[in-house]
Enzyme design. Structure first.
Site, PDB file in Angstrom:
ATOM      1  N   SER A  58      49.875  39.010  38.800  1.00 27.68           N
ATOM      2  CA  SER A  58      49.271  40.103  38.066  1.00 27.68           C
ATOM      3  C   SER A  58      48.424  39.642  36.876  1.00 27.68           C
ATOM      4  O   SER A  58      47.644  40.430  36.337  1.00 27.68           O
ATOM      5  CB  SER A  58      50.376  41.039  37.559  1.00 27.68           C
ATOM      6  OG  SER A  58      51.210  40.365  36.627  1.00 27.68           O
ATOM      7  N   LYS A  74      47.179  38.767  27.651  1.00 27.20           N
ATOM      8  CA  LYS A  74      47.376  39.700  28.761  1.00 27.20           C
ATOM      9  C   LYS A  74      47.710  41.071  28.193  1.00 27.20           C
ATOM     10  O   LYS A  74      48.487  41.177  27.236  1.00 27.20           O
ATOM     11  CB  LYS A  74      48.511  39.191  29.656  1.00 27.20           C
ATOM     12  CG  LYS A  74      48.744  40.038  30.908  1.00 27.20           C
ATOM     13  CD  LYS A  74      49.809  39.396  31.801  1.00 27.20           C
ATOM     14  CE  LYS A  74      50.047  40.219  33.056  1.00 27.20           C
ATOM     15  NZ  LYS A  74      51.034  39.602  33.965  1.00 27.20           N
ATOM     16  N   SER A 110      53.301  35.535  38.790  1.00 26.66           N
ATOM     17  CA  SER A 110      52.103  36.135  38.199  1.00 26.66           C
ATOM     18  C   SER A 110      51.363  35.263  37.195  1.00 26.66           C
ATOM     19  O   SER A 110      50.310  35.641  36.708  1.00 26.66           O
ATOM     20  CB  SER A 110      52.444  37.474  37.545  1.00 26.66           C
ATOM     21  OG  SER A 110      52.712  38.445  38.531  1.00 26.66           O
TER      22      SER A 110
END
Length: 492
Positions: free
Chosen positions: A154, A79, A178
């Site tokens: 997210s 990420k 998330s």
């Protein structure tokens, strides 16, 4: 071999160790898939092809010399919130579009030490603020199951990359769901560990008392392999807990599902907005666990109505404090030709941050302001303790707590939900972060539009092994985690 992306992490590990294929072959295979497919999915912000092949060659040398770990030579996507030395780290924001980190986050460093090969950095909601991955400066990531739908957020890029078979597994972060919500929307397994279990050093902060890194993969077994690398104490992170870490892979059959007491909070299944298909699939998965020998126990979680208001005071307050460092002075975006220092601050921040981030900074600044600090922030922290106690009381009578991961399946891109609608979509996930508990999402079927549905299991502190074990055994008895999106199948 053309189907390397279909192999589990264990099969990749065994194949590399047995010289059935090399890390270079495996890495090239994934890089070709990214080149061919990702324009449709938009999961990657940065692809590090040259570095990945260098790491793959080093992994092959280590395997040949007998110095390999279980994951040496296996590719991974990170990420874009984890700092990576010499590689752009953006947090999905214009503010950090030009930031090349001078160091590695601990999670990344541990991955390198284990011989993982970094394919690149994947997209996310800006500064991890969002539930759709639409707030990214780099554009919206698409859900591989339906390209006109969001992958969740997210960690949307992390989930989309795995669901499209553009990485075997990925790192994600979870501040209010998330990891679990994108895993649910994309038909994957995603684990949010206990707060303090995975180092936050080098992970760009959103809300420091809530943020936690974890794995996203197809199965609990795949997640267990990555947790063995990610978890553990880190002296560089003051919130990292110095506690022994289980061998999550060895313990995959360590928890007996027979006799397991699963708490069913009656408040969770009467939430306004819970989709009928989601409810039905979750109840079917619980019936399956019951058939496997578990006992379903109805419980009360009386603080449910306080989750959303409490979270959306504390998280923005911490965000406003954490993001104050982005001022156009030291690093990151800087406005052109500022008239004076105040103009530099104002324009750098208003031009560098997107709408959702600005909105949360303003809410947080308001909650922390002198006139409202006691009325809002302090009160929210007191309610947070009551939420934690509510869970601890429940764990006196049950081993795990079951819930949907999200009240709906994936939204359409551009659905333009109001902030309140968007925030209410976090009802099942945010309390886990407020209490610091571990929780996992497991795919349990599809709705009428063939969009994935996820079951969430919440555990007591430090019970990651137990959660992975329960889901692993459920996945031995079902095949939802093996289903693949059409975009992955068509491009096999």
């Amino acid at each position: 071999m053309t189907d390397l992306h279909r192999l589990s992490i264990r099969e990749l590990s065994e194949g590399l160790a047995g010289a059935k294929f090399s890390s270079r072959e495996l890495t090239e295979h994934y890089l070709k898939r990214i080149e061919k497919i990702d324009a449709q999915v938009q999961s990657y912000v940065t692809v590090t092809a040259e570095q990945a092949l260098t790491q793959a060659d080093a992994a092959d040398a280590a395997i040949k010399a007998g110095h390999a770990t279980a994951l040496t030579g296996v590719p991974i996507a990170h990420k874009d919130i984890f700092c990576t030395q010499g590689i752009k780290t953006t947090a999905g924001s214009k503010m950090l579009d030009n930031f090349i980190s001078p160091y590695d986050a601990t999670v990344v460093a541990k991955g390198k030490a284990a011989g993982l090969v970094t394919l690149g950095k994947v997209n996310m909601d800006e500064f991890a603020m969002g539930s759709t991955s639409e707030s990214s400066y780099f554009g919206a990531t698409k859900n591989p199951w339906a390209l006109d739908h969001v992958p969740g957020g997210s960690s949307g890029g992390s989930a989309a990359a795995v669901a499209a078979d553009l990485a075997p597994f990925s790192t994600g972060t979870d501040t209010g769901g998330s990891i679990r919500q994108p895993a649910s929307f994309c038909g994957l397994t995603g684990l949010k560990p206990t707060y303090g279990r995975v180092s936050r050093f080098g992970m760009i902060a959103y809300a420091s008392s809530l943020d936690q890194g974890g794995p996203i993969a197809r199965s609990a077994e795949d997640c267990a392999y990555l947790m063995n690398v990610m978890a553990g104490h880190d002296a560089k992170d003051s919130t990292s807990v110095n506690k022994d870490v289980d061998d999550h892979v060895a313990n995959l059959n360590g928890t007996s599902v027979k006799g397991l007491r699963i708490g069913i909070p009656k408040q969770y299944f009467n939430v306004h907005g819970l989709d009928a298909d989601v409810k039905a699939r979750v109840e079917e998965s619980l019936k399956k666990l019951e058939e496997m020998g578990s006992t379903l126990v109805e419980i009360d979680l009386n603080m449910t109505e306080a989750y959303v208001p409490t979270y959306y005071l504390i998280a923005p307050a911490e965000a406003s404090s954490n993001l104050s460092r982005f001022d156009g002075v030291r690093y990151g975006y800087r406005c052109e030709d500022p008239k004076d220092i105040m103009d530099l601050y104002k324009r750098s921040r208003s031009e560098g941050f997107g709408k959702e981030v600005q909105q949360r900074i303003l809410i947080g600044t308001y909650a922390l302001s002198a006139g409202y600090y006691d009325a809002y922030y302090v009160k929210a922290q007191k309610v947070r303790r009551l939420i934690q106690q509510d869970f601890l009381k429940a764990f006196e009578s049950v081993d795990v707590i079951a819930a949907p991961s999200a009240p709906t399946t994936a939204y359409r891109i551009g659905a333009n939900l109001s902030p309140v609608e968007m925030y209410l979509g976090d009802i099942y996930t945010i309390a886990v972060n407020l209490a610091g508990l571990p929780a996992i999402n497991a795919p349990v079927g599809f709705d009428k539009d063939n969009l994935p549905v996820g079951l969430q299991l919440i555990g007591n502190y430090w019970s990651e092994s137990q959660l992975l074990s329960v889901v692993h055994q459920y996945q031995q008895a079902t095949d939802w985690h093996t289903k693949r999106a059409a975009i992955a199948e068509e491009n096999a």
